[in-house]
Design an enzyme around this catalytic site. Structure first.
Site, short mmCIF file in Angstrom:
data_model
loop_
_atom_site.label_atom_id
_atom_site.label_comp_id
_atom_site.label_asym_id
_atom_site.label_seq_id
_atom_site.Cartn_x
_atom_site.Cartn_y
_atom_site.Cartn_z
N LYS A 78 32.31 52.93 -24.47
CA LYS A 78 32.13 52.98 -23.27
C LYS A 78 32.84 51.54 -22.49
O LYS A 78 32.70 50.66 -22.94
CB LYS A 78 30.70 53.16 -22.73
CG LYS A 78 30.69 53.57 -21.41
CD LYS A 78 28.99 53.82 -21.04
CE LYS A 78 28.67 54.04 -19.72
NZ LYS A 78 27.27 54.62 -19.49
N SER A 153 26.36 58.79 -17.26
CA SER A 153 27.64 58.30 -16.88
C SER A 153 28.45 58.02 -18.02
O SER A 153 29.98 57.85 -17.62
CB SER A 153 27.38 56.70 -16.25
OG SER A 153 26.89 55.96 -17.23
N SER A 177 22.23 58.51 -19.13
CA SER A 177 23.71 58.26 -19.43
C SER A 177 24.36 58.58 -20.66
O SER A 177 25.50 58.84 -20.95
CB SER A 177 24.24 57.04 -18.78
OG SER A 177 24.26 57.15 -17.60
N1 GLN Z 1 22.32 59.40 -13.65
C1 GLN Z 1 21.55 58.14 -13.81
C2 GLN Z 1 22.08 57.15 -12.46
O1 GLN Z 1 22.72 57.44 -12.01
C3 GLN Z 1 21.70 57.32 -14.93
C4 GLN Z 1 22.62 56.37 -15.24
C5 GLN Z 1 22.70 55.66 -16.73
O2 GLN Z 1 21.73 56.10 -17.54
N2 GLN Z 1 23.61 54.74 -16.65
O3 GLN Z 1 21.24 55.98 -12.37
#
Ligand code: GLN
Length: 489
Positions: A78, A153, A177
């Site tokens: 990532k 994400s 994410s």
């Molecule tokens: N969807 C969650 C958020 O927007 C998780 C994000 C993540 O795990 N980086 O905060």
């Protein structure tokens, strides 16, 4: 092949000299060339260094040297994991010119073991989001249906693995994410116990929740990668390393007599179709000797607001460093330093990131801190205690990974609350620092993948992987639609 270990398969090809690492790497690079336009999974492709590393592995093999399981395996990370000399943008305009001068510890560990980095993958800006649509580099598509999002994400990594343009990916999971995109793309996503994988070099979103982990096509591969990256790291003050010797040895242990808990609150917002699939999975567990227990956890319903208060509070502090002075984007025109910082932050951050910084600053501001931030911290302790009590009654919990399957693009971008609500099943795990894995359990009527989640007690990563592995083995012959795209070896 799709639910077997791809890593072991390629390791065999390499060590039995049926294919060279260069040949395999070239196939992946070619597949990226062919499919990245439609998927937009990669922000950067590191073709030259990938081929150089591949040649080094081939040399080792030809000299008869032993190689690690992940040596020569083409993978991706990532774009919030620092890579020396390679753009690490966090999918933000703010870091669109940022080339780190150091590696994240996970990348050093992968390099020491001979892995082949194909490139860096797309994501929601600064890992904030559930769709990978907030990227400065444009949205990623779901390989199962290009009109749908891959989740987020870490959507780029999940799409790359599902679309067979990387063998595995590293993602980061602050509130789901890794697991949610894995479930949207029909692959495996493992969020390890907080502290077992070093966060050194991971660009911080919410430091008390962030954790790096693997996205793979099988549980076995998740375990192989986890064993490499879960080393104690003195550079990360919260690092502890993994608990057991190696988790891979625990796979294949019988799960007879293991207690698997069901907590109704995890199912509250889940649609009927997904519920049905999870219930089916529970039956599979029963059929292989697990005992199912029903558990009450009254705090779970508070996890979502607790997460969004704490994550935004930490983000507002962590993102304070982007001021146009030290590194990253700087606005071209300004009259004084205050205007420079304001304009840099206004132009460099996207809408969702600004949303979160504002929310985080608000809950930390004097007058509101007691009402929101401190209350959320107290609630966090209660949630942690609730999990502790639950794990006195069972070895692992089973839950859906997400209450819905992949959304069509643009579906939730206008309504952040809908996106936030979608994290209901994943955020409790980060709040308590637990290990959890998402693995495919079928698909909905439109052919979009559904994931189940296995959640374990802290430092029981091996147990979680083994319980997931048992399900995967038991169901490997049932129909599971993988994507006809990318590399087939
Ligand atoms: N969807 C969650 C958020 O927007 C998780 C994000 C993540 O795990 N980086 O905060």
């Amino acid at each position: 092949m799709d639910r077997m270990s791809k890593i072991s398969y390629i390791h065999d090809l390499l060590t039995k000299k049926q294919m060279s690492c260069e040949e395999i790497t070239k196939k992946y690079l070619e597949a990226i060339d062919n499919h990245n336009k439609e998927l937009n999974a990669y922000i950067t492709v590191t073709k030259d260094t990938a081929l150089e590393s591949a040649k080094r592995i081939d040399k080792k093999i030809s000299l008869g040297e032993d190689i690690s399981m992940i040596a020569g395996i083409p993978m991706t990370m990532k774009d919030n994991i620092s890579t020396k000399g390679i753009l690490t943008s966090c999918a933000s305009k703010m870091l669109s010119n940022y080339v780190p001068i150091y590696n994240a510890t996970v990348f050093d560990l992968l390099n020491d073991n001979g892995s082949i980095l194909l490139g860096k993958t797309n994501m929601d800006e600064f890992a904030m989001g559930s769709t990978s649509e907030t990227s400065y580099y444009g949205a990623t598509s779901n390989p199962h249906n290009l009109d749908c999002v891959p989740g987020g994400s870490s959507g780029g990594g999940a799409a790359a693995v599902a679309g067979n343009i990387a063998v595995y990916a590293l993602g980061s999971d602050t509130g789901g994410s890794i697991r949610q995109p894995a479930s949207f793309c029909g692959v495996v996503g493992f969020k390890p116990t907080y502290g077992t994988v070093s966060r050194y070099g991971l660009v911080a979103f919410a430091s008390s929740l962030d954790q790096i982990g693997p996205i793979t096509t099988s549980v076995e591969d998740a375990s192989i990668v986890y064993d490499v990256i879960s080393e104690y790291d003195p550079k990360d003050s919260t690092s502890r390393g993994r608990n057991q010797e190696i988790t891979f040895k625990l796979l294949k242990n019988s799960i007879k007599g293991k207690k698997i808990g069901i907590v109704d609150d995890f199912f509250e917002y889940t649609n009927e179709n997904i519920k049905g699939h999870v219930e089916q999975a529970i039956k599979v567990y029963e059929s292989i000797g697990a005992e199912i227990v029903h558990i009450k956890m009254s705090s779970i319903k508070y996890a979502l607001p607790v997460y969004y208060i704490l994550a935004c509070a930490e983000a507002s502090s962590n993102l304070g460093r982007y001021d146009g002075i030290r590194y990253g984007y700087r606005t071209p025109k300004y009259r004084n330093i205050d205007e420079m910082i304001c304009k840099t932050r206004d132009e460099g951050f996207g809408k969702e990131v600004k949303h979160r910084i504002l929310l985080g600053t608000y809950v930390l501001s004097s007058g509101y801190c007691d009402e929101y931030y401190k209350k959320a911290q107290k609630m966090r302790s209660i949630i942690i205690d609730d999990f502790k009590e639950a794990f006195k009654l069972c070895d692992a919990l089973i839950a859906p990974t997400a209450p819905k399957t992949a959304f069509t693009k643009n579906y939730i971008s206008e309504d952040p609350m809908e996106a936030y609500a979608n994290d209901v099943c994943t955020v409790p795990v980060n709040i308590a620092g637990l290990p959890a894995i998402s693995l495919p359990c079928g698909s909905d009527k439109d052919g979009l993948p559904i994931g189940i989640q296995i959640i374990g007690n802290r430092f029981c990563d091996g147990e979680v992987l083994n319980i997931a592995y048992a399900y995967e083995q038991e169901t490997k012959n049932t129909s599971f639609k993988s994507v006809d795209m990318g590399v087939r070896l």
